[in-house]
Motif scaffolding. Sequence first.
Motif, PDB file in Angstrom:
ATOM      1  N   ALA A  48       0.839  -1.201   0.000  1.00  0.00           N
ATOM      2  CA  ALA A  48       0.000   0.000   0.000  1.00  0.00           C
ATOM      3  C   ALA A  48       0.874   1.252   0.000  1.00  0.00           C
ATOM      4  CB  ALA A  48      -0.927  -0.015   1.199  1.00  0.00           C
ATOM      5  N   ALA A  49       1.935   1.230   0.795  1.00  0.00           N
ATOM      6  CA  ALA A  49       2.862   2.364   0.844  1.00  0.00           C
ATOM      7  C   ALA A  49       3.558   2.548  -0.504  1.00  0.00           C
ATOM      8  CB  ALA A  49       3.887   2.163   1.955  1.00  0.00           C
ATOM      9  N   LEU A  50       3.867   1.451  -1.169  1.00  0.00           N
ATOM     10  CA  LEU A  50       4.491   1.528  -2.489  1.00  0.00           C
ATOM     11  C   LEU A  50       3.565   2.223  -3.486  1.00  0.00           C
ATOM     12  CD1 LEU A  50       6.849   0.813  -4.370  1.00  0.00           C
ATOM     13  CD2 LEU A  50       5.747  -1.385  -4.765  1.00  0.00           C
ATOM     14  N   VAL A  51       2.276   1.914  -3.426  1.00  0.00           N
ATOM     15  CA  VAL A  51       1.307   2.580  -4.306  1.00  0.00           C
ATOM     16  C   VAL A  51       1.305   4.078  -4.019  1.00  0.00           C
ATOM     17  CG1 VAL A  51      -1.150   2.826  -4.867  1.00  0.00           C
ATOM     18  CG2 VAL A  51      -0.144   0.542  -4.651  1.00  0.00           C
ATOM     19  N   ARG A  52       1.205   4.441  -2.741  1.00  0.00           N
ATOM     20  CA  ARG A  52       1.172   5.856  -2.360  1.00  0.00           C
ATOM     21  C   ARG A  52       2.449   6.577  -2.787  1.00  0.00           C
ATOM     22  NH1 ARG A  52      -0.889   3.737   2.666  1.00  0.00           N
ATOM     23  NH2 ARG A  52      -3.147   3.927   2.604  1.00  0.00           N
ATOM     24  N   ASN A  53       3.586   5.973  -2.518  1.00  0.00           N
ATOM     25  CA  ASN A  53       4.870   6.594  -2.878  1.00  0.00           C
ATOM     26  C   ASN A  53       5.032   6.702  -4.394  1.00  0.00           C
ATOM     27  OD1 ASN A  53       5.553   6.913  -0.195  1.00  0.00           O
ATOM     28  ND2 ASN A  53       6.642   4.964  -0.091  1.00  0.00           N
ATOM     29  N   SER A  54       4.511   5.742  -5.117  1.00  0.00           N
ATOM     30  CA  SER A  54       4.591   5.777  -6.579  1.00  0.00           C
ATOM     31  C   SER A  54       3.734   6.910  -7.142  1.00  0.00           C
ATOM     32  CB  SER A  54       4.144   4.439  -7.177  1.00  0.00           C
ATOM     33  OG  SER A  54       5.038   3.416  -6.794  1.00  0.00           O
ATOM     34  N   VAL A  55       2.560   7.140  -6.541  1.00  0.00           N
ATOM     35  CA  VAL A  55       1.719   8.262  -6.966  1.00  0.00           C
ATOM     36  C   VAL A  55       2.467   9.573  -6.760  1.00  0.00           C
ATOM     37  CG1 VAL A  55      -0.362   9.593  -6.418  1.00  0.00           C
ATOM     38  CG2 VAL A  55      -0.503   7.110  -6.645  1.00  0.00           C
ATOM     39  N   LEU A  56       3.062   9.745  -5.594  1.00  0.00           N
ATOM     40  CA  LEU A  56       3.802  10.981  -5.307  1.00  0.00           C
ATOM     41  C   LEU A  56       4.980  11.165  -6.261  1.00  0.00           C
ATOM     42  CD1 LEU A  56       3.731  10.936  -1.404  1.00  0.00           C
ATOM     43  CD2 LEU A  56       2.359  12.352  -2.956  1.00  0.00           C
ATOM     44  N   ALA A  57       5.700  10.084  -6.537  1.00  0.00           N
ATOM     45  CA  ALA A  57       6.846  10.161  -7.447  1.00  0.00           C
ATOM     46  C   ALA A  57       6.391  10.516  -8.863  1.00  0.00           C
ATOM     47  CB  ALA A  57       7.603   8.837  -7.452  1.00  0.00           C
ATOM     48  N   LEU A  58       5.282   9.925  -9.307  1.00  0.00           N
ATOM     49  CA  LEU A  58       4.799  10.225 -10.655  1.00  0.00           C
ATOM     50  C   LEU A  58       4.236  11.639 -10.749  1.00  0.00           C
ATOM     51  CD1 LEU A  58       3.262   6.812 -11.665  1.00  0.00           C
ATOM     52  CD2 LEU A  58       5.036   8.054 -12.891  1.00  0.00           C
ATOM     53  N   LEU A  59       3.599  12.129  -9.684  1.00  0.00           N
ATOM     54  CA  LEU A  59       3.134  13.517  -9.689  1.00  0.00           C
ATOM     55  C   LEU A  59       4.313  14.465  -9.897  1.00  0.00           C
ATOM     56  CD1 LEU A  59       0.501  13.523  -6.826  1.00  0.00           C
ATOM     57  CD2 LEU A  59       0.067  13.982  -9.250  1.00  0.00           C
ATOM     58  N   LYS A  60       5.401  14.178  -9.200  1.00  0.00           N
ATOM     59  CA  LYS A  60       6.602  15.011  -9.329  1.00  0.00           C
ATOM     60  C   LYS A  60       7.179  14.911 -10.747  1.00  0.00           C
ATOM     61  CE  LYS A  60      10.964  15.902  -6.996  1.00  0.00           C
ATOM     62  NZ  LYS A  60      11.840  15.547  -5.883  1.00  0.00           N
ATOM     63  N   LYS A  61       7.129  13.716 -11.311  1.00  0.00           N
ATOM     64  CA  LYS A  61       7.690  13.491 -12.644  1.00  0.00           C
ATOM     65  C   LYS A  61       6.826  14.134 -13.739  1.00  0.00           C
ATOM     66  CE  LYS A  61       9.598   9.729 -15.393  1.00  0.00           C
ATOM     67  NZ  LYS A  61       9.757   8.277 -15.503  1.00  0.00           N
ATOM     68  N   VAL A  62       5.502  14.107 -13.573  1.00  0.00           N
ATOM     69  CA  VAL A  62       4.576  14.632 -14.576  1.00  0.00           C
ATOM     70  C   VAL A  62       4.433  16.149 -14.481  1.00  0.00           C
ATOM     71  CG1 VAL A  62       2.132  14.617 -15.259  1.00  0.00           C
ATOM     72  CG2 VAL A  62       3.311  12.473 -14.843  1.00  0.00           C
ATOM     73  N   ARG A  63       4.688  16.696 -13.303  1.00  0.00           N
ATOM     74  CA  ARG A  63       4.449  18.119 -13.051  1.00  0.00           C
ATOM     75  C   ARG A  63       5.057  19.063 -14.096  1.00  0.00           C
ATOM     76  NH1 ARG A  63       5.767  21.602  -7.596  1.00  0.00           N
ATOM     77  NH2 ARG A  63       4.619  23.440  -8.253  1.00  0.00           N
ATOM     78  N   PRO A  64       6.308  18.888 -14.513  1.00  0.00           N
ATOM     79  CA  PRO A  64       6.869  19.814 -15.512  1.00  0.00           C
ATOM     80  C   PRO A  64       6.102  19.820 -16.842  1.00  0.00           C
ATOM     81  CG  PRO A  64       8.623  18.549 -14.493  1.00  0.00           C
ATOM     82  CD  PRO A  64       7.329  17.936 -14.042  1.00  0.00           C
ATOM     83  N   ASN A  65       5.348  18.766 -17.110  1.00  0.00           N
ATOM     84  CA  ASN A  65       4.597  18.665 -18.365  1.00  0.00           C
ATOM     85  C   ASN A  65       3.116  18.974 -18.191  1.00  0.00           C
ATOM     86  OD1 ASN A  65       6.820  17.638 -20.046  1.00  0.00           O
ATOM     87  ND2 ASN A  65       6.731  15.930 -18.627  1.00  0.00           N
ATOM     88  N   ALA A  66       2.686  19.307 -16.984  1.00  0.00           N
ATOM     89  CA  ALA A  66       1.259  19.483 -16.705  1.00  0.00           C
ATOM     90  C   ALA A  66       0.635  20.589 -17.553  1.00  0.00           C
ATOM     91  CB  ALA A  66       1.048  19.758 -15.214  1.00  0.00           C
ATOM     92  N   VAL A  67       1.292  21.729 -17.650  1.00  0.00           N
ATOM     93  CA  VAL A  67       0.728  22.840 -18.419  1.00  0.00           C
ATOM     94  C   VAL A  67       0.609  22.448 -19.885  1.00  0.00           C
ATOM     95  CG1 VAL A  67       1.100  25.210 -19.199  1.00  0.00           C
ATOM     96  CG2 VAL A  67       1.502  24.605 -16.812  1.00  0.00           C
ATOM     97  N   ALA A  68       1.627  21.826 -20.430  1.00  0.00           N
ATOM     98  CA  ALA A  68       1.571  21.411 -21.844  1.00  0.00           C
ATOM     99  C   ALA A  68       0.466  20.381 -22.072  1.00  0.00           C
ATOM    100  CB  ALA A  68       2.917  20.844 -22.276  1.00  0.00           C
ATOM    101  N   LEU A  69       0.290  19.458 -21.138  1.00  0.00           N
ATOM    102  CA  LEU A  69      -0.766  18.455 -21.271  1.00  0.00           C
ATOM    103  C   LEU A  69      -2.149  19.102 -21.231  1.00  0.00           C
ATOM    104  CD1 LEU A  69       0.772  15.714 -18.980  1.00  0.00           C
ATOM    105  CD2 LEU A  69       0.300  15.477 -21.427  1.00  0.00           C
ATOM    106  N   VAL A  70      -2.335  20.047 -20.321  1.00  0.00           N
ATOM    107  CA  VAL A  70      -3.616  20.755 -20.228  1.00  0.00           C
ATOM    108  C   VAL A  70      -3.839  21.598 -21.473  1.00  0.00           C
ATOM    109  CG1 VAL A  70      -4.879  22.534 -18.952  1.00  0.00           C
ATOM    110  CG2 VAL A  70      -3.692  20.722 -17.711  1.00  0.00           C
ATOM    111  N   ASP A  71      -2.811  22.313 -21.911  1.00  0.00           N
ATOM    112  CA  ASP A  71      -2.928  23.148 -23.110  1.00  0.00           C
ATOM    113  C   ASP A  71      -3.216  22.300 -24.356  1.00  0.00           C
ATOM    114  OD1 ASP A  71      -2.550  25.421 -21.631  1.00  0.00           O
ATOM    115  OD2 ASP A  71      -0.458  25.719 -22.245  1.00  0.00           O
TER     116      ASP A  71
END
Length: 92
Positions: A48-71
């Motif tokens: 369960a902790a691995l799932v939670r930590n993976s979500v946080l890690a992917l949020l950090k990884k996706v964040r730089p592309n968030a504006v481009a994805l939304v646009d």
Amino acid sequence: EAKQQHTFISEKEVNVLTDLAHLFALYWMERNLGDFMEDGYISSSQQAALVRNSVLALLKKVRPNAVALVDAHDISDFRLNSALGRYDGMVY
């Protein structure tokens, strides 16, 4: 005559979309963690902790592309309920 392959998106775009798909799946796993544990798909607090930590890690990884994805989907700031337009939080 040899067949030509046409690539419509770059490898970087494939990687971003793959990360987004993983984030989507793990987000819903985290939201329904009790169901996954009840049905035996997740059997320990470490998993369960691995799932939670993976979500946080992917949020950090996706964040730089968030504006481009939304646009890319032409989602307005009004619909997002946001006046911010850059991943670093600076107003544009």
